[in-house]
Design an enzyme around this catalytic site. Structure first.
Site, PDB file in Angstrom:
ATOM      1  N   ASP A 156      10.383  -4.608   3.817  1.00  0.00           N
ATOM      2  CA  ASP A 156      10.260  -4.803   2.368  1.00  0.00           C
ATOM      3  C   ASP A 156      11.593  -5.363   1.868  1.00  0.00           C
ATOM      4  OD1 ASP A 156       8.065  -3.110   3.091  1.00  0.00           O
ATOM      5  OD2 ASP A 156       7.930  -2.410   1.014  1.00  0.00           O
ATOM      6  N   LYS A 219       5.051  -7.976  -3.729  1.00  0.00           N
ATOM      7  CA  LYS A 219       5.256  -6.593  -4.182  1.00  0.00           C
ATOM      8  C   LYS A 219       5.926  -6.611  -5.544  1.00  0.00           C
ATOM      9  CE  LYS A 219       7.742  -2.370  -2.759  1.00  0.00           C
ATOM     10  NZ  LYS A 219       8.543  -1.743  -1.674  1.00  0.00           N
ATOM     11  N   LYS A 255       1.177  -5.361  -3.189  1.00  0.00           N
ATOM     12  CA  LYS A 255       1.675  -3.981  -3.212  1.00  0.00           C
ATOM     13  C   LYS A 255       2.325  -3.679  -4.555  1.00  0.00           C
ATOM     14  CE  LYS A 255       4.949  -0.783  -0.986  1.00  0.00           C
ATOM     15  NZ  LYS A 255       5.921  -0.583   0.127  1.00  0.00           N
TER      16      LYS A 255
END
Length: 319
Positions: A156, A219, A255
């Site tokens: 991430d 995300k 996400k």
């Protein structure tokens, strides 16, 4: 040697040929009707999900959680305990699904990997000087490689919001591409920190920039700023991945992270996935929740559906 990341989708390869071309493309995207976006997100949040569908949605949401601890006080013991909870969220009911991943800092990736063993739960590691992203590229790449070497299945990363807001889109694109290469076979989630991007138009541009650069997931946020995931900014990411697949044939995951704490909230997001993206995204391969406390509420609601009564305060662990 890790495999090189794929080139930008062929149908759009020319838009990344230069900074000027990338700017023209990103600023040529349709403007976002913010009022309409927020109204649609709010309307989807009013859908009623009844008992049988609710039970399915709760299990699906549990299976989509990236169970997260990203604190300076994290210890190996805390990470091992969180990993055990991720594999077996409810020891009293072995039918409860495991979470998708346990998300930690790079120095805890090896601990999580050992604790998760062959459970099938992934190790996700933040990287690239998370959460601010204020570091030189060699430092960011070393951070990424360290996490992968320690066993991370997913990375991430945070984009350089300063560069993005200054209009240095090619710099952001090239950093994402470099991190994608450093990630090897690990899937890459690109965090935009939507709360710092100021406008919906910027969020749309950032999402397309990330996808063009090779993101496997887009995300919303780090969970470390005042405004994190919202129904509106997540809906905008969903619309972007839908349009990107229509243009290129490449499917990208979504996400939302930060601030999603209740089963009711999680189910609202799943309704948005179903209505906006359809069945193709209704699995943890393509949709995740970045959360720490959400799992506890899902477990308590699941217990209520199963037994007809709410559990006591000691039913779930305090993370």
């Amino acid at each position: 040697m890790p495999p090189k990341p794929p080139e930008p989708a062929t149908a759009l390869a020319d838009v990344t040929a230069s900074d000027a071309a990338l700017r023209r493309f990103l600023h040529g995207l349709p403007g976002v009707d913010g009022v309409g976006l927020e109204a649609r997100a709010a309307a989807l949040g009013t859908r009623s999900v009844k008992t049988t569908a609710k039970a399915y949605a709760i299990d699906l949401a549990i299976s989509m959680i990236d169970l997260t601890t990203l604190e300076g006080a994290d210890t190996p013991g805390k990470v091992r305990a969180l990993s055990a909870k991720g594999v077996t969220p409810d020891p009293t009911d072995r039918d409860t699904p495991s979470v998708a991943a346990v998300c930690v800092y790079p120095d805890m990736a090896a601990t999580a990997k050992a604790a998760l063993g062959g459970s099938g739960v992934k190790v996700a590691s933040v990287a690239t000087a998370f959460p601010a992203g204020r570091a030189a590229l060699p430092v960011k790449l070393a951070d990424t490689r360290d996490a992968v070497a320690a066993g991370a299945d997913e990375i991430d990363m945070v984009i350089d919001r300063g560069a993005f807001l200054a209009g240095r889109y090619l710099k952001v694109f090239e950093e994402i591409r470099a991190v994608k290469e450093a990630s090897g076979t690990a899937r890459l989630k690109v965090i935009f920190e939507t709360g710092e991007l100021s406008t919906y138009d910027n969020i749309r541009r950032a999402s397309w920039l990330g996808m063009l650069a090779g993101a496997d997931f887009v995300k919303t946020s780090t969970g470390k700023v005042a405004v994190n995931a919202t129904p509106a900014n997540t809906l905008l990411l969903m619309e972007s991945v839908r349009d990107f697949r229509a243009a290129t044939g490449v499917q990208i995951g979504v996400k939302p992270a930060g601030g999603i704490r209740t089963s009711k909230d999680a189910i609202k997001y799943l309704v948005m996935v179903n209505e906006t993206l359809g069945d193709d995204w209704l699995s943890n391969h393509w949709f995740r929740f970045g959360a720490s406390s959400l799992l506890n509420d899902l477990l308590m609601q699941r217990h209520k559906l199963r037994t007809g009564r709410y559990s006591g305060p000691d039913y779930v662990t305090v993370d």
